[in-house]
Write a protein that holds these residues in place. Structure first.
Motif, mmCIF file in Angstrom:
data_model
loop_
_atom_site.group_PDB
_atom_site.id
_atom_site.type_symbol
_atom_site.label_atom_id
_atom_site.label_comp_id
_atom_site.label_asym_id
_atom_site.label_seq_id
_atom_site.Cartn_x
_atom_site.Cartn_y
_atom_site.Cartn_z
ATOM 1 N N GLU A 75 0.673 -1.141 0.207
ATOM 2 C CA GLU A 75 -0.183 -0.231 0.137
ATOM 3 C C GLU A 75 0.940 1.359 -0.199
ATOM 4 N N CYS A 76 2.089 1.155 0.605
ATOM 5 C CA CYS A 76 3.096 2.483 0.214
ATOM 6 C C CYS A 76 3.966 2.345 -0.933
ATOM 7 N N ALA A 77 3.638 1.555 -1.845
ATOM 8 C CA ALA A 77 4.403 1.450 -3.073
ATOM 9 C C ALA A 77 3.880 2.431 -4.086
ATOM 10 N N ILE A 78 4.411 3.152 -4.677
ATOM 11 C CA ILE A 78 4.082 4.125 -5.863
ATOM 12 C C ILE A 78 3.782 3.139 -7.223
ATOM 13 N N CYS A 79 4.657 2.102 -7.193
ATOM 14 C CA CYS A 79 4.541 1.103 -8.335
ATOM 15 C C CYS A 79 3.315 0.598 -8.365
ATOM 16 N N ASN A 80 2.586 0.251 -7.220
ATOM 17 C CA ASN A 80 1.159 -0.406 -7.182
ATOM 18 C C ASN A 80 0.428 0.395 -8.220
ATOM 19 N N TYR A 81 0.352 1.377 -8.462
ATOM 20 C CA TYR A 81 -0.477 2.221 -9.477
ATOM 21 C C TYR A 81 -0.354 1.523 -10.682
ATOM 22 N N VAL A 82 0.878 1.176 -10.943
ATOM 23 C CA VAL A 82 1.299 0.508 -12.390
ATOM 24 C C VAL A 82 0.768 -0.886 -12.523
ATOM 25 N N VAL A 83 0.717 -1.430 -11.426
ATOM 26 C CA VAL A 83 0.295 -2.972 -11.321
ATOM 27 C C VAL A 83 -1.369 -2.819 -11.259
ATOM 28 N N ALA A 84 -1.931 -1.690 -10.698
ATOM 29 C CA ALA A 84 -3.346 -1.792 -10.619
ATOM 30 C C ALA A 84 -4.068 -1.316 -11.829
ATOM 31 N N SER A 85 -3.374 -0.470 -12.517
ATOM 32 C CA SER A 85 -3.858 0.053 -13.667
ATOM 33 C C SER A 85 -3.620 -0.741 -15.142
ATOM 34 N N GLY A 86 -2.314 -1.515 -14.779
ATOM 35 C CA GLY A 86 -1.762 -2.035 -16.192
ATOM 36 C C GLY A 86 -1.144 -1.309 -16.978
ATOM 37 N N GLU A 87 -0.842 0.048 -16.724
ATOM 38 C CA GLU A 87 -0.417 1.208 -17.664
ATOM 39 C C GLU A 87 0.776 1.900 -16.960
ATOM 40 N N PRO A 88 1.592 2.818 -18.055
ATOM 41 C CA PRO A 88 2.760 3.409 -17.548
ATOM 42 C C PRO A 88 2.097 4.510 -16.473
ATOM 43 N N VAL A 89 2.775 4.670 -15.643
ATOM 44 C CA VAL A 89 2.565 5.862 -14.762
ATOM 45 C C VAL A 89 3.870 6.795 -14.388
ATOM 46 N N VAL A 90 3.519 8.089 -14.811
ATOM 47 C CA VAL A 90 4.455 9.074 -14.719
ATOM 48 C C VAL A 90 3.888 10.231 -13.803
ATOM 49 N N ILE A 91 4.952 10.686 -12.952
ATOM 50 C CA ILE A 91 4.404 11.552 -11.874
ATOM 51 C C ILE A 91 5.675 12.832 -11.774
ATOM 52 N N GLY A 92 4.967 13.740 -11.992
ATOM 53 C CA GLY A 92 6.085 15.055 -12.220
ATOM 54 C C GLY A 92 6.813 15.274 -10.853
ATOM 55 N N ASN A 93 6.065 15.395 -9.750
ATOM 56 C CA ASN A 93 6.483 15.678 -8.474
ATOM 57 C C ASN A 93 5.839 14.659 -7.431
ATOM 58 N N VAL A 94 6.401 13.573 -6.972
ATOM 59 C CA VAL A 94 5.558 12.779 -6.007
ATOM 60 C C VAL A 94 5.294 13.392 -4.669
ATOM 61 N N HIS A 95 5.886 14.584 -4.154
ATOM 62 C CA HIS A 95 5.701 15.330 -3.191
ATOM 63 C C HIS A 95 4.509 16.128 -3.069
ATOM 64 N N THR A 96 4.012 16.338 -4.157
ATOM 65 C CA THR A 96 2.891 17.125 -4.319
ATOM 66 C C THR A 96 1.643 16.412 -5.169
ATOM 67 N N ASP A 97 1.848 15.381 -5.656
ATOM 68 C CA ASP A 97 0.855 14.796 -6.241
ATOM 69 C C ASP A 97 -0.292 14.065 -4.858
ATOM 70 N N PRO A 98 -1.547 14.539 -5.101
ATOM 71 C CA PRO A 98 -2.427 14.318 -4.306
ATOM 72 C C PRO A 98 -2.750 12.844 -4.048
ATOM 73 N N ARG A 99 -2.641 11.790 -5.030
ATOM 74 C CA ARG A 99 -2.702 10.322 -4.891
ATOM 75 C C ARG A 99 -1.833 9.925 -3.836
ATOM 76 N N LEU A 100 -0.748 10.805 -3.533
ATOM 77 C CA LEU A 100 0.193 10.127 -2.444
ATOM 78 C C LEU A 100 0.323 10.878 -1.148
ATOM 79 N N GLU A 101 -0.739 11.663 -1.116
ATOM 80 C CA GLU A 101 -0.706 12.361 0.315
ATOM 81 C C GLU A 101 -0.817 11.651 1.332
ATOM 82 N N GLY A 102 0.025 11.792 2.347
ATOM 83 C CA GLY A 102 -0.062 10.872 3.603
ATOM 84 C C GLY A 102 0.947 9.529 3.446
ATOM 85 N N ASN A 103 1.518 9.202 2.363
ATOM 86 C CA ASN A 103 2.096 8.190 2.084
ATOM 87 C C ASN A 103 3.623 8.113 2.805
#
Length: 336
Positions: A75-103
């Protein structure tokens, strides 16, 4: 923070594909290291890694440096988004992306940019990801994913090659008489189970099983009768377990071992007791006893307490306790 329920629809199938690869908890491999190094160099990244994700954890098969934990909850792994979607994931800034808030992973890394592409087994079973991270924020729209995807395809070619080698190796690790694994395969599986227990914190149980009065069977009924008893016991043991990581092996002579990852001491005892009763139903004749019986010793270690040599020793001590108590019994040993 990532939703722990954020799983792909084919989660069961993709976990089966991951298990079939037999890569989790294996040692470092230069073939995968080269791919991570190439990804880092091509993108001028600070970090690149190859990650596999099972039901509960992300585990790094290869990483260019130890900037993130080799093992972390899924649940802490950013790569889980890749696994869940089956698609590439590109994040410009992981520290400001709302999906990762509180991670909590963000407290451990200073990187900002993230790009990950799926490692695909079969047609659409994503078993992990190939990722690059950078210290500086980047524009996701201008990021060229093609080299990363090509490297991911090469990584999966290596996975397929690994599977082929493991299958050939497996054929050389079968005991010719009984059809179960031999001692060499058991030793390898035990070390892998040790690494897995340290990674997950889960239990590992071991049964050591010995044919009672086997020398008398061989001496009085002949080696052919002894071999037949070993064959029938091997078949019975193999039918008693079904999970991919369970291992049944001829440990030596008339002694067998069953390795049961993710199994408690009580659970392993139930397996042993079930085997003992099934063998009685087989009614294999013995020249000095009514029938062939077995004695078993069970031990269990959990998480970081798992020690392969001690686990065998503890199960062996329990086995001899069963023999001293009169045989045809399953004794529990150490729970560490």
């Amino acid at each position: 923070m990532l939703d722990s329920a954020f799983f792909p629809q084919n989660e069961v199938e993709r976990l089966d594909a991951l298990v079939a690869c037999r890569l989790m908890d294996t040692e470092q491999d230069e073939r995968f290291d080269r791919i991570a190094k190439l990804a880092k160099r091509i993108y001028g990244a600070e970090l690149a890694y190859i990650a596999f994700i099972d039901a509960g954890f992300q585990w790094l098969k290869s990483t260019t440096r130890d900037a993130i934990p080799k093992v972390m909850p899924r649940e802490c792994a950013i790569c889980n988004y890749v696994v869940a979607s089956g698609e590439p994931v590109v994040i410009g800034n992981v520290h400001t992306d709302p999906r990762l808030e509180g991670n909590p992973i963000l407290d451990l890394i200073t990187h900002r940019f993230y790009a990950g592409v799926p490692l695909i087994a079969g047609s659409d079973l994503v078993i992990g990801s190939l990722c690059v991270l950078g210290d500086e924020e980047r524009d996701p729209a201008s990021f060229d994913l093609e080299p990363l995807q090509e490297l991911a395809a090469i990584a999966m070619d290596e996975v397929s090659f690994w599977q082929t080698i493991q299958e050939l190796k497996r054929k050389s690790e079968i005991d010719a008489l009984t059809g179960v694994s031999n001692r060499r395969h058991f030793d390898d599986a035990l070390e892998r189970a040790t690494r897995r227990a340290h990674r997950t914190g889960h239990p590992v149980s071991l049964l050591l099983i010995d044919l009672d009065h086997f020398k008398g069977l061989n001496d009085l009924a002949g080696h052919r009768a002894g071999d037949e008893a070993l064959r029938r016991l091997g078949a019975l043991l193999a039918s008693a377990v079904s999970r991919p990581d369970d291992v049944v092996a001829r440990y030596g002579g008339d002694e067998f071992a069953i390795l049961l990852p993710d199994t408690t001491l009580d659970g392993a005892h139930r397996v042993g007791e079930g085997i003992r009763k099934k063998l009685l139903n087989e009614k294999i004749p013995h020249p000095t006893r009514q029938m062939v019986t077995i004695s078993s010793g069970v031990a269990c270690h959990v998480g970081s307490a798992m020690n392969s040599e001690l686990l065998v020793s503890h199960a062996d001590q329990a086995l001899y306790s069963a023999k001293r108590a009169g045989r045809n019994a399953v004794f529990q040993g150490v729970y560490a």
